[in-house]
Write a protein that holds these residues in place. Structure first.
Motif, mmCIF file in Angstrom:
data_model
loop_
_atom_site.group_PDB
_atom_site.id
_atom_site.type_symbol
_atom_site.label_atom_id
_atom_site.label_comp_id
_atom_site.label_asym_id
_atom_site.label_seq_id
_atom_site.Cartn_x
_atom_site.Cartn_y
_atom_site.Cartn_z
ATOM 1 N N ASP A 163 0.855 -1.216 -0.063
ATOM 2 C CA ASP A 163 0.001 -0.111 0.093
ATOM 3 C C ASP A 163 0.936 1.160 0.083
ATOM 4 O O ASP A 163 1.982 1.340 0.453
ATOM 5 C CB ASP A 163 -0.876 0.016 1.159
ATOM 6 C CG ASP A 163 -1.985 -1.125 1.221
ATOM 7 O OD1 ASP A 163 -2.141 -1.762 0.117
ATOM 8 O OD2 ASP A 163 -2.544 -1.438 2.139
ATOM 9 N N SER A 208 -3.477 4.560 0.135
ATOM 10 C CA SER A 208 -3.825 3.983 -0.906
ATOM 11 C C SER A 208 -3.522 2.617 -0.876
ATOM 12 O O SER A 208 -2.537 2.068 -0.981
ATOM 13 C CB SER A 208 -3.279 4.691 -2.126
ATOM 14 O OG SER A 208 -3.244 6.081 -2.079
ATOM 15 N N ASP A 242 -5.933 -1.152 -5.637
ATOM 16 C CA ASP A 242 -6.409 -0.001 -6.642
ATOM 17 C C ASP A 242 -6.020 1.468 -6.057
ATOM 18 O O ASP A 242 -6.507 2.044 -4.956
ATOM 19 C CB ASP A 242 -8.003 0.075 -6.303
ATOM 20 C CG ASP A 242 -8.812 1.179 -7.382
ATOM 21 O OD1 ASP A 242 -8.116 1.991 -7.857
ATOM 22 O OD2 ASP A 242 -10.029 1.238 -7.465
ATOM 23 N N ARG A 252 -6.462 4.224 -6.955
ATOM 24 C CA ARG A 252 -7.427 5.511 -6.864
ATOM 25 C C ARG A 252 -8.420 5.518 -5.435
ATOM 26 O O ARG A 252 -8.969 6.629 -5.194
ATOM 27 C CB ARG A 252 -8.427 5.405 -7.945
ATOM 28 C CG ARG A 252 -7.763 5.567 -9.299
ATOM 29 C CD ARG A 252 -8.786 5.143 -10.369
ATOM 30 N NE ARG A 252 -9.178 3.878 -10.231
ATOM 31 C CZ ARG A 252 -10.090 3.004 -11.000
ATOM 32 N NH1 ARG A 252 -10.525 3.809 -11.775
ATOM 33 N NH2 ARG A 252 -10.413 1.713 -10.786
ATOM 34 N N THR A 253 -8.126 4.624 -4.579
ATOM 35 C CA THR A 253 -8.762 4.254 -3.501
ATOM 36 C C THR A 253 -8.012 5.065 -2.364
ATOM 37 O O THR A 253 -6.952 4.395 -1.966
ATOM 38 C CB THR A 253 -8.868 2.933 -3.106
ATOM 39 O OG1 THR A 253 -9.766 2.366 -4.194
ATOM 40 C CG2 THR A 253 -9.919 2.756 -1.755
ATOM 41 N N HIS A 254 -8.509 6.083 -1.878
ATOM 42 C CA HIS A 254 -7.861 6.748 -0.771
ATOM 43 C C HIS A 254 -8.653 6.690 0.543
ATOM 44 O O HIS A 254 -9.849 6.726 0.569
ATOM 45 C CB HIS A 254 -7.480 8.313 -1.026
ATOM 46 C CG HIS A 254 -6.736 8.380 -2.366
ATOM 47 N ND1 HIS A 254 -5.134 8.602 -2.133
ATOM 48 C CD2 HIS A 254 -6.941 8.587 -3.368
ATOM 49 C CE1 HIS A 254 -4.711 8.631 -3.609
ATOM 50 N NE2 HIS A 254 -6.025 8.582 -4.393
ATOM 51 N N GLY A 269 -13.072 8.171 3.053
ATOM 52 C CA GLY A 269 -12.696 7.628 1.387
ATOM 53 C C GLY A 269 -12.539 8.761 0.552
ATOM 54 O O GLY A 269 -13.346 9.735 0.515
ATOM 55 N N GLN A 270 -11.607 8.476 -0.529
ATOM 56 C CA GLN A 270 -11.367 9.479 -1.417
ATOM 57 C C GLN A 270 -11.050 10.783 -1.096
ATOM 58 O O GLN A 270 -11.137 11.677 -1.808
ATOM 59 C CB GLN A 270 -12.715 9.571 -2.404
ATOM 60 C CG GLN A 270 -13.211 8.423 -3.216
ATOM 61 C CD GLN A 270 -12.109 7.598 -3.977
ATOM 62 O OE1 GLN A 270 -11.323 8.423 -4.729
ATOM 63 N NE2 GLN A 270 -11.955 6.457 -3.472
#
Length: 228
Positions: free
Chosen positions: A56, A75, A79, A81-83, A102-103
């Motif tokens: 990660d 992250s 993925d 893009r997953t924060h 999230g995000q």
């Protein structure tokens, strides 16, 4: 005094409140971003915050006022893009997820530990999480935002924005939510780079900016191949 050496690529250093250690991002291109800790006195190799073997990405470290935990963005390796924003206790190793984060990325803990400011993915909004009330609210939105920061007295959240075709340093008072345009950066030289737009604040509240005076040129190269 130099603290890190290649292949480490250090960005966004953050002081432990007592000044003894520094947390920073290691952003080498050959592995996920990592948070590392190092003594401000030098003489040691930086230690990773991630557990051994983790793929990660960890970034944007910020210390709690007592120096016992670090708040950061994580992250997932599956993925990128997953924060989400987490807090890690350095004594116990326990990870705590910040609710509904999230995000979100670029977490910045206020000096008194009451709030976390964070950007939404895409830089479209600056959010505020109240750790006492356990809820989020919006500080700014609608324009490209980056590099949030706190004033030392906890009164203001700062950020860098683009509007009217130029960069601006903005801030918002937390108690009454009044927004102020602090500085027009139209004539301030800066590179188009993920980290060159960094902002900071000195102890007296003076604004710190990264000024780049290097030259950027575009070249064309014509190749000729001799026949054999």
């Amino acid at each position: 005094m130099r603290l890190t050496f290649p292949p480490v690529r250090a960005y966004e250093p953050r002081w432990l409140p007592d000044g003894s250690r520094i947390a920073f991002m290691d952003v080498r291109p050959d592995h996920p971003r990592r948070i590392r800790l190092i003594s401000a006195a030098g003489g040691e190799s930086p230690k990773p915050l991630q557990a051994p073997g983790s793929d990660d990405s960890y970034g944007d470290p910020t210390w709690t006022p007592d120096g016992k935990s670090i708040v950061f963005v994580r992250s997932a390796a599956a993925d990128k893009r997953t924060h989400a924003i987490y807090s890690k206790n350095l004594d116990t190793g326990n990870l705590t997820l910040i609710p509904d984060s999230g995000q979100a990325y670029s977490p910045r803990l206020s000096p008194d530990g009451r709030f976390i400011s964070a950007l939404q993915v895409g830089g479209k909004a600056l959010m505020l999480f109240d750790l006492k009330e356990d809820k989020w609210s919006t500080l700014a939105e609608g324009e490209p935002l980056s590099f949030n920061e706190w004033s030392r007295d906890n009164r203001y959240a700062y950020w860098r924005a683009i509007h009217g075709g130029s960069g601006h340093l903005m801030r918002r008072r937390i108690d009454d939510r009044v927004v102020e345009d602090v500085l027009d950066l139209k004539d301030f030289p800066a590179l188009v780079d993920d980290f060159a737009n960094w902002i900071g604040l000195a102890p007296d509240g003076a604004v710190l900016l990264m000024r780049d005076r290097s030259i950027q040129e575009i070249y064309a190269l014509d190749l000729g191949f001799a026949k054999r």
